[in-house]
Structures are given as C-alpha cells and as structure tokens.
Enzyme design. Sequence first.
Site, short mmCIF file in Angstrom:
data_model
loop_
_atom_site.label_atom_id
_atom_site.label_comp_id
_atom_site.label_asym_id
_atom_site.label_seq_id
_atom_site.Cartn_x
_atom_site.Cartn_y
_atom_site.Cartn_z
N TYR A 183 0.82 -1.21 0.00
CA TYR A 183 0.00 0.00 0.00
C TYR A 183 0.85 1.26 0.00
CZ TYR A 183 -3.56 -3.40 1.06
OH TYR A 183 -4.38 -4.48 0.99
N CYS A 184 1.86 1.29 -0.85
CA CYS A 184 2.80 2.40 -0.92
C CYS A 184 2.70 3.05 -2.30
CB CYS A 184 4.22 1.83 -0.71
SG CYS A 184 5.56 3.03 -0.85
N GLY A 185 3.06 4.30 -2.37
CA GLY A 185 3.10 4.97 -3.66
C GLY A 185 4.07 4.31 -4.62
#
Length: 165
Positions: free
Chosen positions: A44-46
């Site tokens: 769930y990271c950019g």
Amino acid sequence: MENSGKSTMSIAIADISVKTMDGQDKTLSDYAGKVLLIVNVASYCGYTPQYKGLEALYQKYHAQGLEVLGFPCNDFGAQEPGTNQEIQQFCETRYGVTFPLFDKVHAKGAQQHPLYARLTEAPPAGDVAWNFEKFLVNKQGEVVGRYKSSVSPESTELMSAVERE
C-alpha cells in the site's frame, strides 16, 4: 546515496538466515554465485507499482543469474499490514510476481532483521529510508550498490549496475 558504487569495505550477507513465505528457513548462501537485488516491499505504498518493474527485471536477467528477493516490511507508514498469504496473493494477482518473496521483516528499529542490519552497514551506511529501497549484491555476496525508493527498477542506473555484475 543513489548508488554507492564499489565499496571499499566488504559487507557480505551469505551467512544470514531468512524465512520463506511459508516459514521455511533459508540461508542466503543458497544464492551463492548469483547477483541479488534485495528490496523491502509493501502493498500500500506509492512505490508499490515498482513490483511490475522488479518482475520485468527478474524476467529479463534471471536466466543470466539475477535473483530479486522481496522482503515485505510494515515499518514505513504501516503500508504492509497483511499476512504472508495476503501479500503473496496480492503480488501474484495484481503484478504477476514470480520472484521470491520472504517472511515480513523489520528493516529498521530495535527489531531490525539481521539482513537489514548487515545491508545498512555497507557504504553509504544508514537506515533504510522508505519502502522499495534496493540493495545490489554481487556474486560473491557483497553489497555493491544501494538505491533509493525513487530509483525505478527500469532505470538505466539500476539496469546498468545489474548488467555490470
């Protein structure tokens, strides 16, 4: 810090033990003679779309001796809260990941995994700054490069370093 280049201090990782996604012990010496790209990953990271580039790099160079090793990590913004099974399913279905993923680790802090303790000793020494930081390890098991999260797997800088090794 984008790339440390050749280090004058040899930091080797072959003696370190890690756990596979299914809880099996594995020693990094199992990868002797291979070039390793070790990455702390998160769902769930950019930077999560880098899974696609990491898989492409793996597909392109695996037959020539490259192993991409993904270590899920929840140390940065709690961006990897899932179980190993959830992480593996996400990576396979969303990004077609076939490179090895391992048990979730701590890349920094009091519970830092021995692998990351060793990786972060290599010049330029210092804590992992964020998800998808990459460490390049040569065939002798020595850390020879370190790349910030912002360096994409498809970047000329990283691909050239992999090809050199």
